[in-house]
Design a protein around this motif. Structure first.
Motif, PDB file in Angstrom:
ATOM      1  N   GLU A  70       2.497   9.175   8.552  1.00  0.00           N
ATOM      2  CA  GLU A  70       2.356   8.487   7.267  1.00  0.00           C
ATOM      3  C   GLU A  70       0.921   8.602   6.784  1.00  0.00           C
ATOM      4  OE1 GLU A  70       3.615   4.455   7.284  1.00  0.00           O
ATOM      5  OE2 GLU A  70       5.753   4.957   7.218  1.00  0.00           O
ATOM      6  N   LEU A  71       0.787   9.162   5.576  1.00  0.00           N
ATOM      7  CA  LEU A  71      -0.520   9.295   4.946  1.00  0.00           C
ATOM      8  C   LEU A  71      -0.740   8.068   4.061  1.00  0.00           C
ATOM      9  CD1 LEU A  71      -2.793  11.393   4.887  1.00  0.00           C
ATOM     10  CD2 LEU A  71      -1.758  12.348   2.819  1.00  0.00           C
ATOM     11  N   ARG A 107      -5.519   5.960  -8.342  1.00  0.00           N
ATOM     12  CA  ARG A 107      -4.832   5.333  -9.463  1.00  0.00           C
ATOM     13  C   ARG A 107      -4.525   3.859  -9.214  1.00  0.00           C
ATOM     14  NH1 ARG A 107      -0.375   9.788 -11.586  1.00  0.00           N
ATOM     15  NH2 ARG A 107      -1.870  11.495 -11.993  1.00  0.00           N
ATOM     16  N   ASN A 108      -4.871   3.366  -8.057  1.00  0.00           N
ATOM     17  CA  ASN A 108      -4.545   1.992  -7.687  1.00  0.00           C
ATOM     18  C   ASN A 108      -5.804   1.282  -7.203  1.00  0.00           C
ATOM     19  OD1 ASN A 108      -3.642  -0.042  -5.353  1.00  0.00           O
ATOM     20  ND2 ASN A 108      -1.977   0.098  -6.857  1.00  0.00           N
ATOM     21  N   TRP A 109      -5.976   0.021  -7.642  1.00  0.00           N
ATOM     22  CA  TRP A 109      -7.165  -0.736  -7.267  1.00  0.00           C
ATOM     23  C   TRP A 109      -7.229  -0.990  -5.765  1.00  0.00           C
ATOM     24  CZ3 TRP A 109     -11.731  -2.710  -8.889  1.00  0.00           C
ATOM     25  CH2 TRP A 109     -12.290  -3.749  -8.143  1.00  0.00           C
ATOM     26  N   LYS A 110      -6.170  -1.519  -5.213  1.00  0.00           N
ATOM     27  CA  LYS A 110      -6.181  -1.868  -3.789  1.00  0.00           C
ATOM     28  C   LYS A 110      -6.368  -0.636  -2.911  1.00  0.00           C
ATOM     29  CE  LYS A 110      -5.337  -6.388  -3.740  1.00  0.00           C
ATOM     30  NZ  LYS A 110      -6.246  -7.362  -3.082  1.00  0.00           N
ATOM     31  N   ASP A 111      -5.688   0.465  -3.258  1.00  0.00           N
ATOM     32  CA  ASP A 111      -5.815   1.670  -2.447  1.00  0.00           C
ATOM     33  C   ASP A 111      -7.210   2.268  -2.564  1.00  0.00           C
ATOM     34  OD1 ASP A 111      -3.225   1.409  -1.597  1.00  0.00           O
ATOM     35  OD2 ASP A 111      -2.394   2.760  -3.104  1.00  0.00           O
ATOM     36  N   ASN A 144      -5.980  11.979  -5.091  1.00  0.00           N
ATOM     37  CA  ASN A 144      -6.053  12.075  -6.550  1.00  0.00           C
ATOM     38  C   ASN A 144      -4.843  11.467  -7.243  1.00  0.00           C
ATOM     39  OD1 ASN A 144      -8.539  13.431  -6.493  1.00  0.00           O
ATOM     40  ND2 ASN A 144      -7.551  15.418  -6.245  1.00  0.00           N
ATOM     41  N   GLN A 145      -3.664  11.660  -6.692  1.00  0.00           N
ATOM     42  CA  GLN A 145      -2.447  11.243  -7.369  1.00  0.00           C
ATOM     43  C   GLN A 145      -2.002   9.822  -7.030  1.00  0.00           C
ATOM     44  OE1 GLN A 145       0.573  14.219  -6.647  1.00  0.00           O
ATOM     45  NE2 GLN A 145      -0.826  15.912  -7.118  1.00  0.00           N
ATOM     46  N   VAL A 146      -2.450   9.299  -5.890  1.00  0.00           N
ATOM     47  CA  VAL A 146      -1.978   7.979  -5.448  1.00  0.00           C
ATOM     48  C   VAL A 146      -3.128   6.992  -5.299  1.00  0.00           C
ATOM     49  CG1 VAL A 146      -0.730   6.708  -3.657  1.00  0.00           C
ATOM     50  CG2 VAL A 146       0.002   9.018  -4.286  1.00  0.00           C
ATOM     51  N   VAL A 147      -4.090   7.322  -4.488  1.00  0.00           N
ATOM     52  CA  VAL A 147      -5.129   6.353  -4.115  1.00  0.00           C
ATOM     53  C   VAL A 147      -6.000   5.977  -5.308  1.00  0.00           C
ATOM     54  CG1 VAL A 147      -7.170   5.991  -2.694  1.00  0.00           C
ATOM     55  CG2 VAL A 147      -5.154   7.089  -1.711  1.00  0.00           C
ATOM     56  N   MET A 199       0.853  -1.195   0.000  1.00  0.00           N
ATOM     57  CA  MET A 199       0.000   0.000   0.000  1.00  0.00           C
ATOM     58  C   MET A 199       0.885   1.239   0.000  1.00  0.00           C
ATOM     59  SD  MET A 199      -3.285   0.903   2.412  1.00  0.00           S
ATOM     60  CE  MET A 199      -2.531   0.056   3.755  1.00  0.00           C
ATOM     61  N   ALA A 200       0.578   2.167  -0.921  1.00  0.00           N
ATOM     62  CA  ALA A 200       1.378   3.378  -1.058  1.00  0.00           C
ATOM     63  C   ALA A 200       1.145   4.301   0.133  1.00  0.00           C
ATOM     64  CB  ALA A 200       1.019   4.085  -2.363  1.00  0.00           C
ATOM     65  N   CYS A 201       2.170   5.123   0.437  1.00  0.00           N
ATOM     66  CA  CYS A 201       2.060   6.065   1.551  1.00  0.00           C
ATOM     67  C   CYS A 201       2.939   7.285   1.269  1.00  0.00           C
ATOM     68  CB  CYS A 201       2.458   5.414   2.876  1.00  0.00           C
ATOM     69  SG  CYS A 201       4.201   4.968   2.984  1.00  0.00           S
ATOM     70  N   VAL A 202       2.619   8.385   1.934  1.00  0.00           N
ATOM     71  CA  VAL A 202       3.385   9.631   1.859  1.00  0.00           C
ATOM     72  C   VAL A 202       3.693  10.069   3.281  1.00  0.00           C
ATOM     73  CG1 VAL A 202       3.312  12.065   1.217  1.00  0.00           C
ATOM     74  CG2 VAL A 202       2.419  10.338  -0.351  1.00  0.00           C
ATOM     75  N   LYS A 203       4.957  10.417   3.529  1.00  0.00           N
ATOM     76  CA  LYS A 203       5.375  10.821   4.869  1.00  0.00           C
ATOM     77  C   LYS A 203       5.268  12.328   5.012  1.00  0.00           C
ATOM     78  CE  LYS A 203       8.456   6.912   5.664  1.00  0.00           C
ATOM     79  NZ  LYS A 203       9.825   6.474   6.027  1.00  0.00           N
TER      80      LYS A 203
END
Length: 633
Positions: A97-98, A138-142, A133-136, A1-5
């Motif tokens: 962590e977002l 664009r990804n199925w799981k997120d 918009n830029q991360v979540v 799962m992607a994240c932003v700090k």
């Protein structure tokens, strides 16, 4: 799962019981209460990021003295204490962590607390909105994880459009080849090295290519509650996804949360279904039935029977039960005998199985079959084409109903009219043979020995003795449970079948005799004409023989009827003293009648043996001719 700090400061938050403290070396000057949790914080980091907190702190400071602590209550904050803890960390610049799991909580809380760019650059609203918009999305799981977290923040996430954006993101990806939104792939498919691994810019990545099936997302969406799942399915339908894919997803979802859809349940499925109460299961079943496509064959028949069985147990709405019966009726030819054995859940318990339900499903099937064949062919024409595709499903259903009748026949509570109604619903031309129906009738007669002779004859009228095989005729001729008239009919048609077989063998034999001279190059016109003349004579002889046999059988039936009357008279007059002499006479008549019947039965048996011997000779003759023809060839 992607994240932003976010943030850079070390974590200085500590929890003690139901309270959070920020250890900065300065005493706390404001207390924020969210639910049953209190946060002992400082005013400046909060008012610099939140317009709402700035306003509440000023109002509280004006209404209290400087010695009294400032107390702020936030009872309706989206996400509760969990989301405010993250908001406080962001305000203090602590490392955070977002992720897809908490981004929706923070986005809703930031909107509620007015943490916009007007107060400071890079505030929480812009940070969370950019991450979504830029991360979540664009990804199925997120996207799926974010949609699940929306359930905790309703109606805030709905008002902000996050729910709709998550659903649209998932619908687009489900309607598209997953290879197109996953890892970068070359146009026309992934390039592969000789070893089979995927190539990226000509370099082997070691990854193996994956082939996705259309149902790759079925299991993922079962984690959603049904309200979110329903909206996702409706969004997919609006984008033109195939109906069979929608039906597959709905049945997969139903199998996870509804017990009894399949007769064999695993331990895992039982654990999952234990979460829902009976009322919730009933509502879920009715909702799924409303979403299923109406087209025939979209849902496996076994799943539909499982849903119907569950609907009966949970006492679902009558419209739901009727709709499921209609769905099953349209594809009844795909059902098995085990599927039809639906227990009777009514309080009356008049029968062991729900026969009325099977009758309604059969009615739906027959109506559909009639509409499909309307104007195409009449029943008589269809009977002349047994290989017609339109007749095959009907024949399958007829065989299925005959098997069902045999299963329910041992039920002593099954009334004769109900048995007759179900058996007579199948058209006569749908049964090439009545062997299955005869078996069901025989079982019913055995389980109901108290039936009168009239009821037995009425029941046996359901079958056509002319459509019984030789094996069934042999069994019926020796069946003591059948009425005498039926036994006589069976014997007659059995002899008729034997004579027809003999006539066929004679015709084949004459044709073979007439075809042999053709190998020598001559044209045997006279021989061929003689062969047909012989066949005509044999047919005339067979017709006369059948007429004689019919007359003899009628005489046999009359003789047996007279015997029965004499036997009944013996029982009525056996107690009188003057009757002993007449008893002797009647016994003598009885013996004479028995001897006559035995003699006639013996003659019939001898005739059957002679016919069988003649048939064997003719078959040997045919075999001999075939061998001679092969030698000539």
């Amino acid at each position: 799962m992607a994240c932003v700090k976010l943030g850079s400061k070390p974590d200085s938050f500590k929890r003690q019981g139901q309270a959070w403290y920020c250890a900065t070396g300065l005493p706390s000057d404001v207390t924020i209460e969210v639910g049953d949790m209190s946060f002992h914080l400082h005013k400046f980091p909060l008012i610099s990021k939140s317009g709402v907190l700035e306003k509440l702190i000023k109002e509280s400071s004006n209404s209290t003295t400087s010695e009294e602590p400032c107390l702020i209550k936030l009872p309706d904050l989206p996400g509760g204490a969990r989301s405010f803890e993250l908001v406080a960390r962001f305000c203090y610049g602590v490392k955070l962590e977002l992720t897809a799991a908490n981004s929706v909580l923070l986005r809703c809380a930031a909107q509620d607390l007015e943490m916009s760019e007007e107060l400071c650059e890079g505030n929480l609203i812009s940070q969370t909105e950019g991450f979504l918009n830029q991360v979540v999305f664009r990804n199925w799981k997120d996207s799926l994880k974010a949609l699940q977290s929306c359930e905790e923040t309703l109606p805030f996430s709905e008002n902000l459009g996050i729910v709709k954006r998550c659903i649209d993101s998932l619908a687009v990806k489900a309607c598209t080849d997953p290879n197109l939104f996953g890892w970068p792939i070359e146009f026309g498919g992934p390039m592969q090295s000789p070893g089979g691994s995927v190539l990226w810019n000509g370099i082997s990545t070691g990854a193996r290519p994956r082939n996705f099936s259309p149902d790759w997302w079925y299991d993922d969406v079962t984690a959603l509650n049904f309200s979110m799942y329903r909206r996702l399915i409706q969004a997919m339908e609006s984008r033109g996804i195939r109906q069979e894919i929608i039906a597959g997803s709905l049945t997969h979802y139903a199998k996870k949360y509804l017990p009894g859809l399949t007769r064999r349940q695993t331990a895992g499925s039982v654990t999952l279904t234990a979460v829902l109460s009976e009322e919730e299961q009933k509502n879920l079943l009715e909702e799924i039935d409303g979403l299923l496509p109406v087209q025939k064959g979209m849902v496996p028949t076994k799943i539909l029977f499982g849903m119907l069985r569950t609907a009966m147990i949970l006492k679902a709405d009558a419209a739901c039960v009727c709709n499921l019966e209609k769905r099953i009726g349209l594809q009844l030819d795909q059902a098995s005998l085990e599927d039809l054995l639906l227990p009777n859940f009514s309080y009356t318990m008049d029968t062991l199985y729900n026969v009325e339900c099977v009758q309604r499903m059969l009615e739906h099937f027959l109506q559909m079959d009639q509409l499909e064949n309307n104007g195409v062919a009449s029943p008589g024409l269809m009977d002349e084409m047994p290989g017609s595709p339109s007749l095959t499903p009907l024949t399958t259903v007829a065989r299925l109903i005959d098997g069902y009748l045999a299963e329910i026949a041992p039920d002593v509570n099954l009334k004769l009219p109900k048995f007759q109604t179900l058996a007579s619903m199948v058209p006569d031309y749908a049964r090439p043979l009545d062997d299955g129906l005869y078996r069901a009738i025989d079982i019913y007669l055995k389980a109901h020995p108290w039936m009168s002779e009239e009821e037995r004859e009425q029941l046996c009228r359901l079958m056509d003795c002319q459509k019984l095989s030789l094996e069934a005729c042999t069994h019926a001729a020796q069946n003591e449970r059948l009425p005498l008239r039926v036994v006589v009919q069976v014997l007659f048609f059995e002899q008729l079948q034997l004579r027809t077989s003999i006539a066929g063998c004679l015709l084949i034999s004459d044709n073979l005799d007439g075809s042999r001279p053709l190998r020598s190059g001559t044209i045997p016109v006279s021989g061929e004409a003689g062969g047909w003349a012989t066949a005509v004579r044999e047919n005339q002889v067979l017709k006369v023989g059948m007429d004689n046999m019919r007359m003899r059988l009628n005489e046999l039936e009359k003789e047996c009827s007279n015997m029965r009357q004499e036997i009944e008279k013996l029982g009525n007059k056996g107690k009188t003293a003057t009757g002993w002499g007449s008893v002797g006479k009647k016994i003598g008549f009885k013996l004479k009648s028995n001897q006559m019947c035995s003699a006639q039965e013996g003659s019939v048996s001898d005739q059957q043996k002679s016919v069988s011997a003649k048939l064997e000779k003719l078959q040997a003759k045919v075999t001999k001719h075939k061998k001679q023809l092969s030698i000539d060839l």
